[in-house]
Design a protein around this motif. Sequence first.
Motif, PDB file in Angstrom:
ATOM      1  N   SER A   1     -76.182  46.192 -61.473  1.00  0.00           N
ATOM      2  CA  SER A   1     -77.167  45.225 -61.973  1.00  0.00           C
ATOM      3  C   SER A   1     -78.315  45.945 -62.671  1.00  0.00           C
ATOM      4  CB  SER A   1     -77.715  44.383 -60.817  1.00  0.00           C
ATOM      5  OG  SER A   1     -76.697  43.574 -60.255  1.00  0.00           O
ATOM      6  N   ALA A   2     -78.745  47.072 -62.082  1.00  0.00           N
ATOM      7  CA  ALA A   2     -79.832  47.845 -62.682  1.00  0.00           C
ATOM      8  C   ALA A   2     -79.424  48.443 -64.017  1.00  0.00           C
ATOM      9  CB  ALA A   2     -80.275  48.953 -61.718  1.00  0.00           C
ATOM     10  N   VAL A   3     -78.175  48.921 -64.105  1.00  0.00           N
ATOM     11  CA  VAL A   3     -77.676  49.500 -65.350  1.00  0.00           C
ATOM     12  C   VAL A   3     -77.723  48.474 -66.473  1.00  0.00           C
ATOM     13  CG1 VAL A   3     -75.596  50.311 -66.520  1.00  0.00           C
ATOM     14  CG2 VAL A   3     -76.236  51.282 -64.313  1.00  0.00           C
ATOM     15  N   PHE A   4     -77.201  47.293 -66.223  1.00  0.00           N
ATOM     16  CA  PHE A   4     -77.192  46.267 -67.265  1.00  0.00           C
ATOM     17  C   PHE A   4     -78.604  45.832 -67.632  1.00  0.00           C
ATOM     18  CE2 PHE A   4     -72.719  45.753 -66.092  1.00  0.00           C
ATOM     19  CZ  PHE A   4     -72.164  45.721 -67.362  1.00  0.00           C
ATOM     20  N   GLN A   5     -79.461  45.748 -66.658  1.00  0.00           N
ATOM     21  CA  GLN A   5     -80.838  45.340 -66.930  1.00  0.00           C
ATOM     22  C   GLN A   5     -81.543  46.382 -67.793  1.00  0.00           C
ATOM     23  OE1 GLN A   5     -83.231  44.825 -63.430  1.00  0.00           O
ATOM     24  NE2 GLN A   5     -84.904  43.828 -64.535  1.00  0.00           N
ATOM     25  N   LYS A   6     -81.383  47.656 -67.450  1.00  0.00           N
ATOM     26  CA  LYS A   6     -82.062  48.717 -68.181  1.00  0.00           C
ATOM     27  C   LYS A   6     -81.483  48.928 -69.576  1.00  0.00           C
ATOM     28  CE  LYS A   6     -83.590  51.242 -64.071  1.00  0.00           C
ATOM     29  NZ  LYS A   6     -83.514  52.510 -63.293  1.00  0.00           N
ATOM     30  N   LEU A   7     -80.220  48.584 -69.778  1.00  0.00           N
ATOM     31  CA  LEU A   7     -79.598  48.722 -71.093  1.00  0.00           C
ATOM     32  C   LEU A   7     -79.692  47.434 -71.903  1.00  0.00           C
ATOM     33  CD1 LEU A   7     -76.384  50.788 -70.237  1.00  0.00           C
ATOM     34  CD2 LEU A   7     -78.553  51.600 -71.167  1.00  0.00           C
ATOM     35  N   ASP A   8     -80.412  46.459 -71.370  1.00  0.00           N
ATOM     36  CA  ASP A   8     -80.607  45.179 -72.061  1.00  0.00           C
ATOM     37  C   ASP A   8     -79.289  44.485 -72.339  1.00  0.00           C
ATOM     38  OD1 ASP A   8     -83.389  45.710 -72.186  1.00  0.00           O
ATOM     39  OD2 ASP A   8     -83.068  46.934 -73.973  1.00  0.00           O
ATOM     40  N   LEU A   9     -78.375  44.549 -71.383  1.00  0.00           N
ATOM     41  CA  LEU A   9     -77.067  43.913 -71.518  1.00  0.00           C
ATOM     42  C   LEU A   9     -76.901  42.856 -70.448  1.00  0.00           C
ATOM     43  CD1 LEU A   9     -74.905  47.111 -72.025  1.00  0.00           C
ATOM     44  CD2 LEU A   9     -75.475  45.437 -73.779  1.00  0.00           C
ATOM     45  N   GLU A  10     -76.234  41.784 -70.824  1.00  0.00           N
ATOM     46  CA  GLU A  10     -75.941  40.733 -69.852  1.00  0.00           C
ATOM     47  C   GLU A  10     -74.694  41.121 -69.067  1.00  0.00           C
ATOM     48  OE1 GLU A  10     -77.627  38.087 -69.040  1.00  0.00           O
ATOM     49  OE2 GLU A  10     -79.203  38.585 -70.475  1.00  0.00           O
ATOM     50  N   PRO A  11     -74.771  41.205 -67.733  1.00  0.00           N
ATOM     51  CA  PRO A  11     -73.580  41.562 -66.957  1.00  0.00           C
ATOM     52  C   PRO A  11     -72.525  40.469 -67.007  1.00  0.00           C
ATOM     53  CG  PRO A  11     -75.353  40.889 -65.519  1.00  0.00           C
ATOM     54  CD  PRO A  11     -75.936  40.958 -66.903  1.00  0.00           C
ATOM     55  N   GLU A  12     -71.269  40.868 -67.181  1.00  0.00           N
ATOM     56  CA  GLU A  12     -70.154  39.933 -67.179  1.00  0.00           C
ATOM     57  C   GLU A  12     -69.071  40.467 -66.263  1.00  0.00           C
ATOM     58  OE1 GLU A  12     -68.803  39.498 -71.124  1.00  0.00           O
ATOM     59  OE2 GLU A  12     -70.639  38.553 -71.850  1.00  0.00           O
ATOM     60  N   ASP A  13     -68.296  39.578 -65.696  1.00  0.00           N
ATOM     61  CA  ASP A  13     -67.215  39.996 -64.817  1.00  0.00           C
ATOM     62  C   ASP A  13     -66.097  40.629 -65.625  1.00  0.00           C
ATOM     63  OD1 ASP A  13     -67.625  37.085 -62.741  1.00  0.00           O
ATOM     64  OD2 ASP A  13     -68.540  39.071 -62.587  1.00  0.00           O
ATOM     65  N   GLY A  14     -65.343  41.529 -64.989  1.00  0.00           N
ATOM     66  CA  GLY A  14     -64.135  42.060 -65.603  1.00  0.00           C
ATOM     67  C   GLY A  14     -64.367  43.376 -66.315  1.00  0.00           C
ATOM     68  N   ASN A  15     -63.275  43.964 -66.756  1.00  0.00           N
ATOM     69  CA  ASN A  15     -63.309  45.278 -67.374  1.00  0.00           C
ATOM     70  C   ASN A  15     -64.040  45.287 -68.709  1.00  0.00           C
ATOM     71  OD1 ASN A  15     -62.478  48.039 -67.203  1.00  0.00           O
ATOM     72  ND2 ASN A  15     -61.067  47.615 -68.865  1.00  0.00           N
ATOM     73  N   ARG A  16     -64.145  44.145 -69.375  1.00  0.00           N
ATOM     74  CA  ARG A  16     -64.767  44.121 -70.693  1.00  0.00           C
ATOM     75  C   ARG A  16     -66.239  44.484 -70.640  1.00  0.00           C
ATOM     76  NH1 ARG A  16     -62.299  39.524 -74.681  1.00  0.00           N
ATOM     77  NH2 ARG A  16     -60.116  40.023 -74.356  1.00  0.00           N
ATOM     78  N   ARG A  17     -66.880  44.277 -69.521  1.00  0.00           N
ATOM     79  CA  ARG A  17     -68.289  44.633 -69.439  1.00  0.00           C
ATOM     80  C   ARG A  17     -68.447  46.141 -69.608  1.00  0.00           C
ATOM     81  NH1 ARG A  17     -69.897  44.219 -63.016  1.00  0.00           N
ATOM     82  NH2 ARG A  17     -68.379  45.736 -62.259  1.00  0.00           N
ATOM     83  N   VAL A  18     -67.489  46.896 -69.098  1.00  0.00           N
ATOM     84  CA  VAL A  18     -67.540  48.345 -69.241  1.00  0.00           C
ATOM     85  C   VAL A  18     -67.442  48.736 -70.700  1.00  0.00           C
ATOM     86  CG1 VAL A  18     -66.402  50.503 -68.627  1.00  0.00           C
ATOM     87  CG2 VAL A  18     -66.502  48.641 -66.980  1.00  0.00           C
ATOM     88  N   LEU A  19     -66.508  48.132 -71.417  1.00  0.00           N
ATOM     89  CA  LEU A  19     -66.330  48.464 -72.817  1.00  0.00           C
ATOM     90  C   LEU A  19     -67.509  47.986 -73.648  1.00  0.00           C
ATOM     91  CD1 LEU A  19     -63.832  50.038 -73.514  1.00  0.00           C
ATOM     92  CD2 LEU A  19     -63.469  48.625 -71.516  1.00  0.00           C
ATOM     93  N   ALA A  20     -68.132  46.899 -73.228  1.00  0.00           N
ATOM     94  CA  ALA A  20     -69.318  46.422 -73.918  1.00  0.00           C
ATOM     95  C   ALA A  20     -70.430  47.457 -73.832  1.00  0.00           C
ATOM     96  CB  ALA A  20     -69.779  45.096 -73.328  1.00  0.00           C
ATOM     97  N   VAL A  21     -70.543  48.089 -72.672  1.00  0.00           N
ATOM     98  CA  VAL A  21     -71.544  49.141 -72.512  1.00  0.00           C
ATOM     99  C   VAL A  21     -71.250  50.302 -73.455  1.00  0.00           C
ATOM    100  CG1 VAL A  21     -72.462  50.890 -70.933  1.00  0.00           C
ATOM    101  CG2 VAL A  21     -72.102  48.562 -70.139  1.00  0.00           C
ATOM    102  N   LEU A  22     -70.003  50.758 -73.458  1.00  0.00           N
ATOM    103  CA  LEU A  22     -69.642  51.888 -74.313  1.00  0.00           C
ATOM    104  C   LEU A  22     -69.847  51.561 -75.785  1.00  0.00           C
ATOM    105  CD1 LEU A  22     -66.404  53.267 -72.634  1.00  0.00           C
ATOM    106  CD2 LEU A  22     -68.671  54.285 -72.663  1.00  0.00           C
ATOM    107  N   ALA A  23     -69.403  50.388 -76.204  1.00  0.00           N
ATOM    108  CA  ALA A  23     -69.532  49.989 -77.605  1.00  0.00           C
ATOM    109  C   ALA A  23     -71.001  49.883 -77.981  1.00  0.00           C
ATOM    110  CB  ALA A  23     -68.817  48.661 -77.838  1.00  0.00           C
ATOM    111  N   HIS A  24     -71.792  49.327 -77.076  1.00  0.00           N
ATOM    112  CA  HIS A  24     -73.202  49.157 -77.372  1.00  0.00           C
ATOM    113  C   HIS A  24     -73.900  50.505 -77.478  1.00  0.00           C
ATOM    114  CE1 HIS A  24     -76.857  46.803 -77.632  1.00  0.00           C
ATOM    115  NE2 HIS A  24     -77.418  47.568 -76.719  1.00  0.00           N
ATOM    116  N   LEU A  25     -73.560  51.419 -76.578  1.00  0.00           N
ATOM    117  CA  LEU A  25     -74.182  52.731 -76.607  1.00  0.00           C
ATOM    118  C   LEU A  25     -73.787  53.514 -77.842  1.00  0.00           C
ATOM    119  CD1 LEU A  25     -73.789  53.878 -72.896  1.00  0.00           C
ATOM    120  CD2 LEU A  25     -75.846  53.053 -74.024  1.00  0.00           C
ATOM    121  N   ASP A  26     -72.560  53.297 -78.301  1.00  0.00           N
ATOM    122  CA  ASP A  26     -72.053  54.103 -79.405  1.00  0.00           C
ATOM    123  C   ASP A  26     -72.456  53.558 -80.762  1.00  0.00           C
ATOM    124  OD1 ASP A  26     -70.270  56.418 -80.074  1.00  0.00           O
ATOM    125  OD2 ASP A  26     -69.292  54.847 -81.242  1.00  0.00           O
TER     126      ASP A  26
END
Length: 232
Positions: A192-217
Amino acid sequence: MRILICEDSVLLREGIARLLTDAGHDVVAQLPDATALEAAIAAHDPELAILDVRMPPTRTNEGILAAIAIRARTARGGVDRPRVLVLSQYVEERYAADLIASSPAGFGYLLKDRVADVRDFLAAVEQVAAGGTVLDPEVVSQLLARRRRDRRMERLTPRERQVLALMAEGSSNQTIADRLYVSAGSVEKHISAVFQKLDLEPEDGNRRVLAVLAHLDAPHPDDHSDASGGIR
């Protein structure tokens, strides 16, 4: 499952085909390069395409460009096959990021050393074909490293970075807890802290992980570039 293999190494191509056949899959085509790939896909309608990154004639990026083309075509056509599993000796960071950002579902990127572990490889094949995502830990590490100086990443604590890296590898909350020797509740709080600090909305499932990577990249308007175009 119907599988197409595109790999220029005869020994590796035949070895992968044998592993897949022994596991009960149907290898419908084996190609030494990408020149006939589109025609083979049209003729055999595979559910999964396993592609090498560097193939003839230039041995640079033929396979990864073919993977991008397949993914783009399936997205435009609204179809979900073939899924794509990329095999490589190297991490092609920019292309890997493009593939992940375009659509994480039904995609995998493994380094060839991973094929040595038969069970892991076959599990990855099944997961990608089922619409999941499989990323080699080294791919994850290099994609995260590209943006380590991003100011948003600086908001994360060392523990939150560990959790993020394990999430990106596809680890479940319980697996992360076991690996870090903490409770599942603690892992949930870190996520929860990771998504909050990265300004991302947390979502269930594996796609949230890829959303983080895509957003960071991806480039962001608040990035500051030097004269050579690099990130400061």
